[in-house]
Design an enzyme around this catalytic site. Structure first.
Site, mmCIF file in Angstrom:
data_model
loop_
_atom_site.group_PDB
_atom_site.id
_atom_site.type_symbol
_atom_site.label_atom_id
_atom_site.label_comp_id
_atom_site.label_asym_id
_atom_site.label_seq_id
_atom_site.Cartn_x
_atom_site.Cartn_y
_atom_site.Cartn_z
ATOM 1 N N GLN A 148 -10.343 -2.638 2.688
ATOM 2 C CA GLN A 148 -9.796 -3.331 3.854
ATOM 3 C C GLN A 148 -9.698 -2.426 5.087
ATOM 4 O OE1 GLN A 148 -5.972 -4.189 1.773
ATOM 5 N NE2 GLN A 148 -5.029 -3.822 3.767
ATOM 6 N N GLY A 181 4.949 -10.275 4.145
ATOM 7 C CA GLY A 181 5.738 -10.193 5.379
ATOM 8 C C GLY A 181 5.062 -10.911 6.540
ATOM 9 N N LEU A 210 6.725 3.170 1.343
ATOM 10 C CA LEU A 210 7.636 2.028 1.454
ATOM 11 C C LEU A 210 8.748 2.272 2.467
ATOM 12 C CD1 LEU A 210 7.987 1.104 -2.339
ATOM 13 C CD2 LEU A 210 6.306 0.275 -0.671
ATOM 14 N N MET A 265 0.843 -1.205 0.000
ATOM 15 C CA MET A 265 0.000 0.000 0.000
ATOM 16 C C MET A 265 0.878 1.254 0.000
ATOM 17 S SD MET A 265 -3.406 -0.945 2.092
ATOM 18 C CE MET A 265 -2.768 -0.763 3.729
ATOM 19 N N HIS A 300 9.225 -3.428 3.302
ATOM 20 C CA HIS A 300 8.786 -3.663 1.920
ATOM 21 C C HIS A 300 9.990 -3.998 1.027
ATOM 22 C CE1 HIS A 300 5.590 -0.640 3.230
ATOM 23 N NE2 HIS A 300 4.874 -1.681 2.885
HETATM 24 P P1 AMP Z 1 1.525 -2.966 3.433
HETATM 25 O O1 AMP Z 1 2.065 -1.916 2.525
HETATM 26 O O2 AMP Z 1 1.484 -2.551 4.869
HETATM 27 O O3 AMP Z 1 0.220 -3.554 2.947
HETATM 28 O O4 AMP Z 1 2.570 -4.150 3.401
HETATM 29 C C1 AMP Z 1 2.929 -4.778 2.198
HETATM 30 C C2 AMP Z 1 3.703 -6.024 2.505
HETATM 31 O O5 AMP Z 1 4.883 -5.679 3.230
HETATM 32 C C3 AMP Z 1 2.919 -7.019 3.401
HETATM 33 O O6 AMP Z 1 3.161 -8.334 2.955
HETATM 34 C C4 AMP Z 1 3.516 -6.781 4.755
HETATM 35 O O7 AMP Z 1 3.434 -7.889 5.613
HETATM 36 C C5 AMP Z 1 4.963 -6.479 4.394
HETATM 37 N N1 AMP Z 1 5.605 -5.747 5.485
HETATM 38 C C6 AMP Z 1 5.171 -4.615 6.088
HETATM 39 N N2 AMP Z 1 5.997 -4.267 7.104
HETATM 40 C C7 AMP Z 1 6.964 -5.217 7.143
HETATM 41 C C8 AMP Z 1 8.108 -5.423 7.965
HETATM 42 N N3 AMP Z 1 8.425 -4.600 8.970
HETATM 43 N N4 AMP Z 1 8.883 -6.496 7.723
HETATM 44 C C9 AMP Z 1 8.581 -7.356 6.718
HETATM 45 N N5 AMP Z 1 7.520 -7.220 5.910
HETATM 46 C C10 AMP Z 1 6.720 -6.159 6.107
#
Ligand code: AMP
Length: 281
Positions: free
Chosen positions: A61, A148, A33, A30, A37
């Site tokens: 969501q 993640g 970054l 989303m 990410h």
């Molecule tokens: P988001 O932009 O929050 O939807 O996250 C996108 C992807 O990045 C998802 O698969 C999250 O689980 C992963 N993610 C977010 N924060 C972290 C982190 N600190 N460590 C590893 N993966 C992450």
């Protein structure tokens, strides 16, 4: 790096790559970054011929409109970071591209994985997540997709979605990336000031103390310990503390400590909701 803003252009690039036989890795995000990410992108680059990253703030969501409105956006910085990483394609659709008939939400059989934790505390959240990931998987049909462990329950649910929808995508779970002080990286951390970030790091310290007593204390006591420690931080308001089986996500009991176990928490720091987790064995 190709910056693609609509579905036709995305399909054109993918058709070309797949006709050559290139493997495609996919990282949905989303935006806003951070290193968490980027660790997913890096892994995808090392395991695929081409890497697609999507940036889309998925409205369906968000069960809380304030959270949606305040969600951080930094698209120029994101594009620069992805370019620097040598990501091959970034897909930044608009809401009308992903939801041409309005915000229709699909429901999926999730095998009880959505009953507790985020599922219970953010009604409809996982329906929204699965709706958008289902659409993105159908469009991109990657060989590998990267998620993640920070969003532990989401990862389990995506694995289930992959089975239910018979995508046959290899779902790769990636470790949580943390700040030096232990705070799990999150786009929402950008909404915290420096002092609040320091306080937020206490969540991880409490999780590690809980892990240290997992085999010597009973589960209810470990959960009580975590709640008490979180409540001791005056600016925290605990949303939930759960110890669950790491695959079924059902509550774990004391006779099951040899099963894979995970401690998951959600905590409000003011209006910002933070989640974190730690594997216990
Ligand atoms: P988001 O932009 O929050 O939807 O996250 C996108 C992807 O990045 C998802 O698969 C999250 O689980 C992963 N993610 C977010 N924060 C972290 C982190 N600190 N460590 C590893 N993966 C992450």
């Amino acid at each position: 790096m190709l910056h693609v803003k609509n579905i036709d252009a995305l399909e054109k690039a993918l058709t070309e790559w797949k006709s050559i036989g290139f493997s495609v890795g996919f990282v949905p995000t989303m935006g806003a970054l951070h290193q968490g990410h980027l660790s997913l992108i890096e892994r995808a680059i090392s395991e695929n011929d081409k890497v697609v990253c999507s940036i889309f703030i998925n409205p369906t969501q968000f069960n809380n409109q304030d959270d949606l409105v305040s969600y951080p956006i930094q698209i120029d910085k994101d594009l620069a970071l992805l370019r620097k990483m040598n990501c091959d394609l970034v897909f930044t659709p608009e809401i009308k591209d992903m939801y041409p008939q309005g915000n229709e939400i699909q429901q999926f059989e999730l095998n009880g994985l959505d009953v507790l934790m985020e599922g219970a505390h953010r009604p409809g959240h996982f329906d929204g997540v699965c709706t958008i990931v289902n659409k993105l998987f159908n469009l991109i049909k990657p060989k590998n997709a990267y998620f993640g462990q920070k969003d532990f329950q989401q990862l389990a649910i995506i694995r289930q979605l992959n089975k239910t929808q018979k995508f046959k995508i290899n779902i790769v779970g990636c470790p949580i990336i943390r700040d030096e002080n232990g705070l799990a990286m999150s786009s929402r951390n950008m909404l915290l000031n420096k002092k609040e970030r320091l306080i937020a790091a206490k969540i991880y310290h409490i999780l590690t103390s809980a892990k240290a007593q997992f085999f010597t204390n009973n589960i209810e006591n470990v959960k009580s310990f975590v709640k008490k420690e979180l409540n001791n931080v005056s600016v925290f308001s605990t949303d939930y503390v759960e110890i669950v089986h790491a695959q079924t996500l059902q509550p774990l009991n004391d006779g099951e400590k040899k099963e894979p176990a995970v401690l998951c928490v959600a905590v409000f720091l003011g209006s910002i909701r933070l989640i974190d987790n730690i594997l216990l064995n």
